[in-house]
Write a protein that holds these residues in place. Structure first.
Motif, PDB file in Angstrom:
ATOM      1  N   ALA A  48      24.554 -16.313  35.931  1.00 13.54           N
ATOM      2  CA  ALA A  48      25.580 -15.841  34.997  1.00 13.54           C
ATOM      3  C   ALA A  48      25.209 -16.099  33.543  1.00 13.54           C
ATOM      4  O   ALA A  48      25.563 -15.318  32.651  1.00 13.54           O
ATOM      5  CB  ALA A  48      26.915 -16.501  35.321  1.00 13.54           C
ATOM      6  N   SER A  49      24.466 -17.162  33.298  1.00 15.28           N
ATOM      7  CA  SER A  49      24.136 -17.508  31.919  1.00 15.28           C
ATOM      8  C   SER A  49      22.827 -16.901  31.437  1.00 15.28           C
ATOM      9  O   SER A  49      22.569 -16.884  30.222  1.00 15.28           O
ATOM     10  CB  SER A  49      24.063 -19.032  31.761  1.00 15.28           C
ATOM     11  N   SER A  50      22.009 -16.383  32.340  1.00 14.77           N
ATOM     12  CA  SER A  50      20.724 -15.824  31.921  1.00 14.77           C
ATOM     13  C   SER A  50      20.721 -14.301  31.850  1.00 14.77           C
ATOM     14  O   SER A  50      20.003 -13.719  31.035  1.00 14.77           O
ATOM     15  CB  SER A  50      19.599 -16.294  32.851  1.00 14.77           C
ATOM     16  N   VAL A  51      21.523 -13.664  32.661  1.00 11.69           N
ATOM     17  CA  VAL A  51      21.617 -12.200  32.624  1.00 11.69           C
ATOM     18  C   VAL A  51      22.482 -11.781  31.435  1.00 11.69           C
ATOM     19  O   VAL A  51      23.514 -12.397  31.154  1.00 11.69           O
ATOM     20  CB  VAL A  51      22.215 -11.666  33.944  1.00 11.69           C
ATOM     21  N   GLN A  52      22.057 -10.746  30.730  1.00  9.35           N
ATOM     22  CA  GLN A  52      22.817 -10.264  29.579  1.00  9.35           C
ATOM     23  C   GLN A  52      23.339  -8.840  29.751  1.00  9.35           C
ATOM     24  O   GLN A  52      24.361  -8.469  29.172  1.00  9.35           O
ATOM     25  CB  GLN A  52      21.965 -10.333  28.308  1.00  9.35           C
ATOM     26  N   VAL A  53      22.622  -8.037  30.529  1.00 13.66           N
ATOM     27  CA  VAL A  53      23.011  -6.639  30.728  1.00 13.66           C
ATOM     28  C   VAL A  53      23.149  -6.361  32.217  1.00 13.66           C
ATOM     29  O   VAL A  53      22.282  -6.732  33.012  1.00 13.66           O
ATOM     30  CB  VAL A  53      21.961  -5.679  30.113  1.00 13.66           C
ATOM     31  N   LEU A  54      24.243  -5.713  32.569  1.00 12.16           N
ATOM     32  CA  LEU A  54      24.435  -5.214  33.922  1.00 12.16           C
ATOM     33  C   LEU A  54      24.292  -3.702  33.882  1.00 12.16           C
ATOM     34  O   LEU A  54      25.046  -3.016  33.175  1.00 12.16           O
ATOM     35  CB  LEU A  54      25.820  -5.584  34.448  1.00 12.16           C
ATOM     36  N   ALA A  55      23.320  -3.189  34.620  1.00 11.97           N
ATOM     37  CA  ALA A  55      23.063  -1.746  34.682  1.00 11.97           C
ATOM     38  C   ALA A  55      23.521  -1.251  36.056  1.00 11.97           C
ATOM     39  O   ALA A  55      23.081  -1.782  37.080  1.00 11.97           O
ATOM     40  CB  ALA A  55      21.585  -1.452  34.474  1.00 11.97           C
ATOM     41  N   VAL A  61      18.163  -8.463  32.835  1.00  3.02           N
ATOM     42  CA  VAL A  61      18.918  -7.278  33.244  1.00  3.02           C
ATOM     43  C   VAL A  61      19.161  -7.362  34.743  1.00  3.02           C
ATOM     44  O   VAL A  61      18.267  -7.724  35.502  1.00  3.02           O
ATOM     45  CB  VAL A  61      18.133  -5.986  32.916  1.00  3.02           C
ATOM     46  N   MET A  62      20.372  -7.030  35.163  1.00  2.00           N
ATOM     47  CA  MET A  62      20.699  -6.991  36.590  1.00  2.00           C
ATOM     48  C   MET A  62      21.116  -5.573  36.969  1.00  2.00           C
ATOM     49  O   MET A  62      21.994  -4.988  36.332  1.00  2.00           O
ATOM     50  CB  MET A  62      21.841  -7.965  36.910  1.00  2.00           C
ATOM     51  N   LEU A  63      20.466  -5.028  37.994  1.00  2.00           N
ATOM     52  CA  LEU A  63      20.891  -3.740  38.534  1.00  2.00           C
ATOM     53  C   LEU A  63      21.963  -3.993  39.576  1.00  2.00           C
ATOM     54  O   LEU A  63      21.807  -4.835  40.459  1.00  2.00           O
ATOM     55  CB  LEU A  63      19.723  -2.994  39.180  1.00  2.00           C
ATOM     56  N   VAL A  64      23.050  -3.248  39.461  1.00  3.03           N
ATOM     57  CA  VAL A  64      24.158  -3.320  40.411  1.00  3.03           C
ATOM     58  C   VAL A  64      24.164  -2.006  41.185  1.00  3.03           C
ATOM     59  O   VAL A  64      24.303  -0.937  40.582  1.00  3.03           O
ATOM     60  CB  VAL A  64      25.498  -3.523  39.685  1.00  3.03           C
TER      61      VAL A  64
END
Length: 236
Positions: free
Chosen positions: A6-13, A177-180
């Motif tokens: 939660a603290s390292s990801v900045q963008v949810l794509a 970046v995290m892909l959802v």
């Protein structure tokens, strides 16, 4: 307690078709209104099944760069005779093709993404073209910070240019970046590029008559029942 990422990801794509919006249910509904005698379930699945082969023609160089709206129309024109609709006029074909702009969000999508937006930058990462994604968001109330599309990168997923392109747009490392997505192949391609991944369960993506296996994959960072569950995991 929020997940360590939660603290390292900045963008949810977010992948869109099937993950954020219910393409099958919407196409079935549209067909029930326009042509109630047609099997809407079979029609929706036939239209969607043409998607990958059509993109493959572009990726192989058989076609030049082609927005998804145009690919959808090509597929539509191809399948209409199979459903006895070969005499459909151009005006109606245009209207029906834009059904992909009118896709309904899953019940949890708007609320969950709105929660996530409070903590993260939220954007699309879809093979849908920019106009389609923008019209969809406007109608459905999807609160994107940014609309990113294969059209921006001139490459369809799973080309690495799409996943790495998100990181480049925001000047981030891939792991920020995290892909959802609701599709393991999409997530695997993103993971190969260094992105973090969150799987969203959409067992009814292909309709109630065709339930989808939503078993967890060990490679994903998160496995969530819906967007609100993802917001809970990420402390949003």
């Amino acid at each position: 307690m929020a997940h360590p990422l939660a603290s390292s990801v900045q963008v949810l794509a977010f992948d869109i078709f099937g993950t954020v919006v219910d393409w099958h249910g919407t196409i079935v509904r549209e067909m029930s209104l326009l042509h109630p005698g047609v099997d809407g379930d079979a029609f929706a699945r036939a239209w969607r099944e043409g998607y990958r082969p059509a993109m493959a023609r572009v990726m192989k160089g058989e076609l030049g760069w082609t927005p998804i709206d145009q690919l959808h129309r090509m597929i539509l024109d191809d399948i209409l005779p199979r459903f006895g609709l070969q005499d459909m006029g151009d005006v109606e074909r245009r209207y029906l093709n834009r059904a992909w702009h009118r896709l309904d969000p899953w019940p949890d999508s708007v609320e969950g993404i709105t929660r996530l937006k409070r903590r993260y930058t939220v954007c699309t990462l879809s093979n849908g073209n920019i106009g389609l994604l923008t019209n969809m968001a406007k109608r459905a109330g999807l609160p994107w910070d940014c609309v990113l599309s294969a059209e921006v990168f001139r490459a369809y997923k799973p080309d690495p240019a799409t996943y790495l392109g998100v990181a480049q747009v925001f000047d981030l490392l891939p792991e920020q970046v995290m892909l959802v997505a609701a599709h393991h192949d999409d997530l695997a391609a993103a993971r190969a590029c260094g992105l973090r991944t969150a799987y969203i369960q959409r067992p009814l993506e292909f309709g109630a008559a065709h339930p989808k296996d939503v078993a967890a994959h060990p490679g994903n960072d998160l496995h969530c029942a819906d967007m609100n569950a993802l917001a809970d995991e990420l402390g949003a």
